[in-house]
Scaffold this motif. Sequence first.
Motif, mmCIF file in Angstrom:
data_model
loop_
_atom_site.group_PDB
_atom_site.id
_atom_site.type_symbol
_atom_site.label_atom_id
_atom_site.label_comp_id
_atom_site.label_asym_id
_atom_site.label_seq_id
_atom_site.Cartn_x
_atom_site.Cartn_y
_atom_site.Cartn_z
ATOM 1 N N UNK A 47 0.837 -1.199 0.000
ATOM 2 C CA UNK A 47 0.000 0.000 0.000
ATOM 3 C C UNK A 47 0.875 1.253 0.000
ATOM 4 N N UNK A 48 0.292 2.358 -0.395
ATOM 5 C CA UNK A 48 0.998 3.641 -0.379
ATOM 6 C C UNK A 48 0.411 4.533 0.704
ATOM 7 N N UNK A 49 1.286 5.307 1.341
ATOM 8 C CA UNK A 49 0.849 6.301 2.322
ATOM 9 C C UNK A 49 1.413 7.652 1.916
ATOM 10 N N UNK A 50 0.615 8.689 2.051
ATOM 11 C CA UNK A 50 1.069 10.047 1.768
ATOM 12 C C UNK A 50 1.678 10.688 3.011
ATOM 13 N N UNK A 51 1.144 10.309 4.173
ATOM 14 C CA UNK A 51 1.641 10.833 5.444
ATOM 15 C C UNK A 51 1.773 9.704 6.451
ATOM 16 N N UNK A 52 2.902 9.702 7.147
ATOM 17 C CA UNK A 52 3.130 8.747 8.227
ATOM 18 C C UNK A 52 3.194 9.507 9.543
ATOM 19 N N UNK A 77 6.525 8.680 2.154
ATOM 20 C CA UNK A 77 5.533 9.630 2.684
ATOM 21 C C UNK A 77 6.225 10.732 3.475
ATOM 22 N N UNK A 78 5.550 11.840 3.657
ATOM 23 C CA UNK A 78 6.037 12.843 4.592
ATOM 24 C C UNK A 78 5.746 12.309 5.993
ATOM 25 N N UNK A 79 6.484 12.808 6.999
ATOM 26 C CA UNK A 79 6.428 12.166 8.316
ATOM 27 C C UNK A 79 6.233 13.172 9.446
ATOM 28 N N UNK A 80 5.381 12.780 10.390
ATOM 29 C CA UNK A 80 5.246 13.466 11.671
ATOM 30 C C UNK A 80 5.652 12.462 12.742
ATOM 31 N N UNK A 81 6.548 12.857 13.632
ATOM 32 C CA UNK A 81 6.997 11.982 14.710
ATOM 33 C C UNK A 81 6.370 12.431 16.023
ATOM 34 N N UNK A 100 8.614 16.358 9.176
ATOM 35 C CA UNK A 100 7.926 17.646 9.106
ATOM 36 C C UNK A 100 7.694 18.253 10.484
ATOM 37 N N UNK A 101 7.216 17.438 11.435
ATOM 38 C CA UNK A 101 6.904 17.938 12.785
ATOM 39 C C UNK A 101 7.292 16.904 13.832
ATOM 40 N N UNK A 102 7.613 17.402 15.016
ATOM 41 C CA UNK A 102 7.977 16.554 16.160
ATOM 42 C C UNK A 102 7.048 16.961 17.299
ATOM 43 N N UNK A 103 6.086 16.082 17.633
ATOM 44 C CA UNK A 103 5.075 16.408 18.637
ATOM 45 C C UNK A 103 5.278 15.586 19.895
ATOM 46 N N UNK A 104 5.032 16.210 21.028
ATOM 47 C CA UNK A 104 5.202 15.543 22.313
ATOM 48 C C UNK A 104 3.862 15.081 22.881
ATOM 49 N N UNK A 121 0.199 19.772 3.026
ATOM 50 C CA UNK A 121 0.591 20.841 2.092
ATOM 51 C C UNK A 121 1.992 20.587 1.562
ATOM 52 N N UNK A 122 2.882 20.148 2.470
ATOM 53 C CA UNK A 122 4.250 19.839 2.066
ATOM 54 C C UNK A 122 4.280 18.666 1.097
ATOM 55 N N UNK A 123 3.448 17.665 1.351
ATOM 56 C CA UNK A 123 3.394 16.493 0.473
ATOM 57 C C UNK A 123 2.935 16.887 -0.921
ATOM 58 N N UNK A 124 1.954 17.774 -1.002
ATOM 59 C CA UNK A 124 1.475 18.241 -2.299
ATOM 60 C C UNK A 124 2.548 19.043 -3.019
ATOM 61 N N UNK A 125 3.294 19.854 -2.282
ATOM 62 C CA UNK A 125 4.371 20.634 -2.876
ATOM 63 C C UNK A 125 5.466 19.717 -3.429
ATOM 64 N N UNK A 126 5.805 18.683 -2.685
ATOM 65 C CA UNK A 126 6.806 17.732 -3.157
ATOM 66 C C UNK A 126 6.334 17.008 -4.410
ATOM 67 N N UNK A 127 5.050 16.671 -4.453
ATOM 68 C CA UNK A 127 4.489 16.032 -5.651
ATOM 69 C C UNK A 127 4.552 16.969 -6.850
ATOM 70 N N UNK A 128 4.259 18.246 -6.590
ATOM 71 C CA UNK A 128 4.298 19.220 -7.686
ATOM 72 C C UNK A 128 5.725 19.360 -8.223
ATOM 73 N N UNK A 129 6.691 19.416 -7.309
ATOM 74 C CA UNK A 129 8.094 19.525 -7.726
ATOM 75 C C UNK A 129 8.511 18.296 -8.523
ATOM 76 N N UNK A 130 8.080 17.124 -8.057
ATOM 77 C CA UNK A 130 8.428 15.884 -8.754
ATOM 78 C C UNK A 130 7.836 15.870 -10.157
ATOM 79 N N UNK A 131 6.588 16.342 -10.276
ATOM 80 C CA UNK A 131 5.970 16.383 -11.603
ATOM 81 C C UNK A 131 6.715 17.348 -12.520
ATOM 82 N N UNK A 132 7.150 18.485 -11.966
ATOM 83 C CA UNK A 132 7.876 19.467 -12.767
ATOM 84 C C UNK A 132 9.242 18.933 -13.201
#
Length: 262
Positions: A47-52, A77-81, A100-104, A121-132
């Motif tokens: 499977x694919x994940x966009x955010x972990x 995927x982009x990641x939040x820890x 992307x973020x480190x939450x306690x 938003x970051x994931x979409x930006x990375x996808x846009x850059x990859x497409x370009x």
Amino acid sequence: MKTILIVDDEPRTRQGIRKTLESWSCGRYRIETASSGVEALSWLQHNDANLLVTDIRMPEVGGLELVEKLNAMAHPPVVIVISGHPEFDYAQKALQLGVISYLLKPLDKLKLVQAVELAMKREEELNRIERMEKLFDPKLLETLQEDKTYGVQVQEALRFVDAHLSEQVSLRAVADQLHMNASYFSVLFKEQTGLTFSEYLSRRRVQRAKELLVNTRYSIAEIAEQVGYQTAKYFVKVFRSIEAVSPGQYRQSNLNPEETIQ
């Protein structure tokens, strides 16, 4: 539908994050969970994940080890820890891995949602850059990156070509524009760019055509005209010689899935 994968070995935390994100997303995202890094890796094989969203401390495969393994994927995927301990070394390593973020813990629901919104938003930006990046001709990009080392005449020639792509541009016409002998200009252009004038012109036209194919709904014939070809048939021939596919095939393979109905 984009997917968010939550990985935490604590059932209460895992389900709490899931419920919060399901409530926030209102069905816009698919929310999946895994109870360990091992389970997450197994799930991601199929499977694919966009955010972990992952906890750091877990048995066998911890959160940061999981992120390191995922970074080797073609489309990680982009990641939040999340962590129950404000440990500097963990936070520093997370940042180095591109998290992307480190939450306690205990998690603030509002901060969690804000972090997820930022990550998507970051994931979409990375996808846009990859497409370009897929649009760029490596040879042409290499040539353009050397622009500052070019003489004034070649720089002016490149600008002239870009400004007149839709017209019938020829080596002689550009040489005349620069008040140069055509033969001398031909040799100078090849020496400085590494491409013949004809090859550069073709690649620059195809580059522009690729941008139009992906970003507009112009027909192949309309695009051919906009990039300086008198017939669509010849345009297709040149395009295929450089990209190894037809313009139609290129357009189909580079469509943004979010902009199409499957």
